[in-house]
Design an enzyme around this catalytic site. Structure first.
Site, PDB file in Angstrom:
ATOM      1  N   PRO A  93      28.261 -21.484  -1.625  1.00 27.91           N
ATOM      2  CA  PRO A  93      29.222 -21.802  -0.716  1.00 27.91           C
ATOM      3  C   PRO A  93      29.047 -23.239  -0.508  1.00 27.91           C
ATOM      4  CG  PRO A  93      27.466 -20.364   0.210  1.00 27.91           C
ATOM      5  CD  PRO A  93      27.218 -20.422  -1.300  1.00 27.91           C
ATOM      6  N   ASN A  94      30.072 -23.867  -0.034  1.00 30.71           N
ATOM      7  CA  ASN A  94      30.249 -25.288   0.771  1.00 30.71           C
ATOM      8  C   ASN A  94      29.900 -26.189  -0.314  1.00 30.71           C
ATOM      9  OD1 ASN A  94      31.157 -24.297   3.478  1.00 30.71           O
ATOM     10  ND2 ASN A  94      28.967 -23.930   3.474  1.00 30.71           N
ATOM     11  N   ARG A 124      30.994 -33.715   2.519  1.00 28.80           N
ATOM     12  CA  ARG A 124      29.965 -33.062   3.318  1.00 28.80           C
ATOM     13  C   ARG A 124      28.647 -33.474   3.436  1.00 28.80           C
ATOM     14  NH1 ARG A 124      26.526 -27.746   1.112  1.00 28.80           N
ATOM     15  NH2 ARG A 124      25.924 -26.900   3.278  1.00 28.80           N
ATOM     16  N   TYR A 158      23.673 -34.822   1.401  1.00 31.16           N
ATOM     17  CA  TYR A 158      23.998 -34.506  -0.048  1.00 31.16           C
ATOM     18  C   TYR A 158      24.712 -35.444  -0.885  1.00 31.16           C
ATOM     19  CZ  TYR A 158      23.407 -29.681   2.319  1.00 31.16           C
ATOM     20  OH  TYR A 158      22.662 -28.863   2.912  1.00 31.16           O
ATOM     21  N   ASN A 205      22.679 -22.996  -7.643  1.00 29.78           N
ATOM     22  CA  ASN A 205      22.440 -23.550  -6.394  1.00 29.78           C
ATOM     23  C   ASN A 205      23.234 -22.495  -5.287  1.00 29.78           C
ATOM     24  OD1 ASN A 205      22.301 -24.557  -4.167  1.00 29.78           O
ATOM     25  ND2 ASN A 205      22.918 -26.709  -4.769  1.00 29.78           N
ATOM     26  N   ALA A 233      23.541 -21.895   0.958  1.00 26.19           N
ATOM     27  CA  ALA A 233      22.885 -21.144   2.283  1.00 26.19           C
ATOM     28  C   ALA A 233      22.621 -19.608   1.948  1.00 26.19           C
ATOM     29  CB  ALA A 233      23.900 -20.931   3.523  1.00 26.19           C
ATOM     30  N   GLU A 253      16.754 -22.161  -9.863  1.00 28.61           N
ATOM     31  CA  GLU A 253      17.161 -22.150  -8.621  1.00 28.61           C
ATOM     32  C   GLU A 253      17.223 -23.699  -8.392  1.00 28.61           C
ATOM     33  OE1 GLU A 253      15.241 -20.316  -5.505  1.00 28.61           O
ATOM     34  OE2 GLU A 253      16.221 -21.462  -3.910  1.00 28.61           O
ATOM     35  N   HIS A 264      18.472 -27.079  -5.708  1.00 30.24           N
ATOM     36  CA  HIS A 264      19.040 -27.591  -4.595  1.00 30.24           C
ATOM     37  C   HIS A 264      19.169 -29.223  -4.513  1.00 30.24           C
ATOM     38  CE1 HIS A 264      18.736 -23.810  -2.858  1.00 30.24           C
ATOM     39  NE2 HIS A 264      17.493 -23.670  -3.335  1.00 30.24           N
ATOM     40  N   ARG A 288      13.301 -29.935   5.508  1.00 35.25           N
ATOM     41  CA  ARG A 288      14.613 -29.778   6.524  1.00 35.25           C
ATOM     42  C   ARG A 288      14.204 -28.713   7.539  1.00 35.25           C
ATOM     43  NH1 ARG A 288      19.856 -29.352   3.341  1.00 35.25           N
ATOM     44  NH2 ARG A 288      20.828 -29.479   5.426  1.00 35.25           N
TER      45      ARG A 288
END
Ligand code: DQA
Length: 150
Positions: free
Chosen positions: A9-10, A17, A22, A73, A76, A97, A99, A106
């Site tokens: 998502p996103n 964004r 990012y 990825n 969230a 995985e 990111h 963070r």
């Protein structure tokens, strides 16, 4: 060597964004770079992005028997989704995985991943390059699997 790259998502909003976190590259930019590297490595990549957990689960299920590795990825959903974790562990397809940001630098809630425990490994914090490193890892996993079968 067929590899599925999944964006959660996103990630369709990359470029617009939170560019301080990012970057300013778009999802198409990333997919273009992955495609170029895949060609070099002799891999065949397909892409899927969704903002919906169920669609991501379905795509992972449908990957069985089609793809030898997944680069994911989960966005969230990394921090919330038992369903995505179960989909990955149920198919048994090795997953890397990845990111863009370093999730450990963070907020506290980003430090826990439901995915990491069923992934072959995790690459986090290298911007768009995270995906390229993840692709190299996925190719390595497929090749070492093929090696073991000989
Ligand atoms: C992300 C990190 C997640 O915590 C976040 O929710 C995202 C993007 C990353 O690529 O850095 O959507 O997965």
């Amino acid at each position: 060597m067929k590899i599925l790259v999944i964006h959660g998502p996103n990630l369709n909003l990359l470029g617009k964004r939170e560019p301080d976190i990012y970057g300013t590259f778009t999802l198409d930019d990333i997919n273009g770079r992955i495609t170029a590297l895949a060609r070099e490595l002799g891999a065949d990549v397909s892409f899927f992005q969704s903002n919906h957990e169920g669609e991501l689960v379905q795509k992972i299920q449908d990957a069985m028997g089609v793809y030898q590795a997944i680069v994911i990825n989960p966005g969230a959903y990394t921090h919330t989704s038992v369903a995505l974790r179960d989909a990955l562990s149920s198919t048994g397809i090795p997953a890397v995985e990845t990111h863009i940001s370093n999730v450990y630098k963070r907020e506290e809630f980003r430090r826990h991943s439901y995915i990491a425990g069923v992934a072959a490994g995790q690459i986090t914090g290298f911007g768009a390059d995270s995906y390229l490193l993840a692709l190299r890892a996925a190719v390595g996993i497929i090749k070492s699997g093929a090696e073991k079968k000989r």
